[in-house]
Design a protein around this motif. Structure first.
Motif, PDB file in Angstrom:
ATOM      1  N   ALA A 221       0.837  -1.204   0.000  1.00 25.92           N
ATOM      2  CA  ALA A 221       0.000   0.000   0.000  1.00 25.92           C
ATOM      3  C   ALA A 221       0.873   1.255   0.000  1.00 25.92           C
ATOM      4  O   ALA A 221       0.564   2.244  -0.688  1.00 25.92           O
ATOM      5  CB  ALA A 221      -0.929  -0.008   1.207  1.00 25.92           C
ATOM      6  N   LYS A 222       1.959   1.205   0.766  1.00 20.98           N
ATOM      7  CA  LYS A 222       2.903   2.331   0.772  1.00 20.98           C
ATOM      8  C   LYS A 222       3.594   2.475  -0.588  1.00 20.98           C
ATOM      9  O   LYS A 222       3.709   3.583  -1.134  1.00 20.98           O
ATOM     10  CB  LYS A 222       3.961   2.120   1.856  1.00 20.98           C
ATOM     11  N   VAL A 223       4.051   1.358  -1.134  1.00 24.37           N
ATOM     12  CA  VAL A 223       4.791   1.387  -2.396  1.00 24.37           C
ATOM     13  C   VAL A 223       3.904   1.859  -3.541  1.00 24.37           C
ATOM     14  O   VAL A 223       4.297   2.711  -4.355  1.00 24.37           O
ATOM     15  CB  VAL A 223       5.387  -0.006  -2.695  1.00 24.37           C
ATOM     16  N   ASP A 238      16.134   1.022  -7.913  1.00 21.66           N
ATOM     17  CA  ASP A 238      15.307   2.178  -7.553  1.00 21.66           C
ATOM     18  C   ASP A 238      14.995   2.126  -6.064  1.00 21.66           C
ATOM     19  O   ASP A 238      14.677   1.071  -5.504  1.00 21.66           O
ATOM     20  CB  ASP A 238      14.012   2.184  -8.364  1.00 21.66           C
ATOM     21  N   LYS A 239      15.066   3.305  -5.423  1.00 19.29           N
ATOM     22  CA  LYS A 239      14.935   3.370  -3.965  1.00 19.29           C
ATOM     23  C   LYS A 239      13.587   3.958  -3.545  1.00 19.29           C
ATOM     24  O   LYS A 239      13.081   4.887  -4.184  1.00 19.29           O
ATOM     25  CB  LYS A 239      16.078   4.198  -3.372  1.00 19.29           C
ATOM     26  N   PHE A 240      13.052   3.411  -2.458  1.00 23.41           N
ATOM     27  CA  PHE A 240      11.778   3.868  -1.904  1.00 23.41           C
ATOM     28  C   PHE A 240      11.960   4.202  -0.429  1.00 23.41           C
ATOM     29  O   PHE A 240      12.342   3.333   0.363  1.00 23.41           O
ATOM     30  CB  PHE A 240      10.699   2.784  -2.062  1.00 23.41           C
ATOM     31  N   ARG A 241      11.683   5.453  -0.100  1.00 26.78           N
ATOM     32  CA  ARG A 241      11.705   5.852   1.307  1.00 26.78           C
ATOM     33  C   ARG A 241      10.331   5.547   1.909  1.00 26.78           C
ATOM     34  O   ARG A 241       9.296   5.986   1.395  1.00 26.78           O
ATOM     35  CB  ARG A 241      12.011   7.342   1.433  1.00 26.78           C
ATOM     36  N   LEU A 269      14.328   1.276   1.172  1.00 22.41           N
ATOM     37  CA  LEU A 269      14.601  -0.036   0.588  1.00 22.41           C
ATOM     38  C   LEU A 269      14.731   0.092  -0.916  1.00 22.41           C
ATOM     39  O   LEU A 269      14.017   0.890  -1.545  1.00 22.41           O
ATOM     40  CB  LEU A 269      13.473  -1.027   0.900  1.00 22.41           C
ATOM     41  N   GLU A 270      15.644  -0.665  -1.490  1.00 24.15           N
ATOM     42  CA  GLU A 270      15.682  -0.767  -2.936  1.00 24.15           C
ATOM     43  C   GLU A 270      14.506  -1.623  -3.407  1.00 24.15           C
ATOM     44  O   GLU A 270      14.026  -2.508  -2.681  1.00 24.15           O
ATOM     45  CB  GLU A 270      16.993  -1.386  -3.398  1.00 24.15           C
TER      46      GLU A 270
END
Length: 354
Positions: A221-223, A238-241, A269-270
């Motif tokens: 849900a966050k991603v 690709d990075k996700f905060r 996280l990548e």
């Protein structure tokens, strides 16, 4: 050739009012309606709540449909009511209940006596990543052995707690346990071959219940709502905060990726790490392990989704359609296909990798 089907109705252990046997009956009616070639059909229906196994045979003498129904093993199994439960938990120490092992036995019987004829094995029930919930029993690694003791003065029972090794199924656990069900001592090599041999070349299994892994649901849900997210074309680097995920979710991520987050409330996280975490969990789902061991595809909800009850005539179950972004995620990043009936269940292929 007789086209065979095994349909299982789990117990509504949530006591929400759903009768899963209705879906079995509706599935049978749909299959008969679709049988334009008038092939001879056989249906074994296993009703956990009623403690009944019934058989329906459909033939077409002179082109006219004829139904023959009989009940198998009418006195072998016990029905289930609320009295079998402590709250929603199935009480320990019970016997005479239809088990997942009895269900596997029906498939193995086909493999031994009528190989290559099982078209469909379906379980309508509540479910989670670990598989269908037939009664909501527990694998607690122990059971109580009741031994009658008689002497000249008195008769009584002695109760001893027996602790089981990690490979042995709990005798009062009736639900599937994919880490034990398909290997010895639960299932011999011969039994496994009979399980595999039962299926028609076009045969499949279908797990109709939910697959709501809460940590994966919250992470995705966050991603999916992240400004960097795209439904296709992301690179593993690709990075996700990610911020403000709950403690249970972050702990599960740490365990899955085998590292400690410095700040569980705000971390990066990548995309490859996110995929790796989901992949590990996906490989351990009952649907994937069933596919691996039957060597046939399994229709089942993808991780982080839940199923709902259809409305209308001959209703069945479907995965909640609002998970459109999630379906695309699995389609594009894990090469998932979805069932041909448009019910939004993923197709778990044997020995899938990711």
């Amino acid at each position: 050739m007789v086209k065979r089907h095994i349909l299982v109705a789990g117990m509504d252990c949530n006591f929400s009012g759903v009768n899963f046997s209705v879906f079995c009956r509706n599935r049978i009616k749909r299959i008969i309606r679709a049988n334009k070639g008038k092939s001879e059909l056989s249906f074994i229906t296993i009703d956990i709540a009623m403690g009944k196994i019934t058989k329906l045979r459909v033939t077409y003498p002179k082109g006219k449909e004829k139904l023959i129904e009989n009940e198998l093993y009418p006195s072998k199994f016990k029905p289930i009511t609320k009295e079998n439960y402590d709250g929603y938990k199935f009480r320990n120490g019970q016997k005479g209940i239809i088990s997942i092992l009895d269900i596997y036995q029906e498939i193995q019987n086909i493999g031994a006596n009528n190989p290559g004829t099982l078209m469909e094995f379906s379980i309508f029930s509540h479910a989670y990543a670990g598989g269908p919930v037939l009664v909501n029993s527990y694998d607690d690694g122990e059971f109580v052995l009741k031994t009658p003791i008689t002497n000249q003065l008195i008769s009584f029972f002695r109760f001893d707690t027996v602790f089981l090794d990690e490979d042995t199924r709990d005798p009062d656990d009736f639900d599937p346990r994919s880490n034990k069900d398909f290997t010895a001592p639960t299932m011999t090599f011969k039994d496994l071959k009979n399980l595999q041999n039962a299926y028609h070349p076009d045969g499949f299994s279908w797990i109709w219940g939910c697959n709501m892994h809460h940590a994966i649901h919250k992470l995705l849900a966050k991603v999916e709502n992240h400004k960097k997210y795209k439904s296709s074309g992301l690179k593993d680097t690709d990075k996700f905060r990610l911020r403000n995920l709950d403690e249970d979710t972050t702990i599960d991520i740490e365990m899955g990726l085998n590292f400690i987050l410095k700040n569980p409330k705000d971390f990066t996280l990548e995309f490859g790490e996110i995929k790796s975490y989901i992949c590990q969990n996906m490989m351990n789902t009952y649907s994937q392990i069933l596919a691996n061991n039957t060597k046939k595809p399994v229709m089942g909800a993808v991780l982080g989704t839940y199923s709902v009850y259809d409305k209308g005539a001959l209703n069945l179950m479907s995965v909640f359609p609002d998970f459109k972004a999630r379906f695309k995620f699995y389609e594009n990043y894990f090469d998932f296909e979805f069932d041909k009936e448009g019910r939004n269940y993923g197709v778990y292929v044997p020995n899938k990798t990711c």
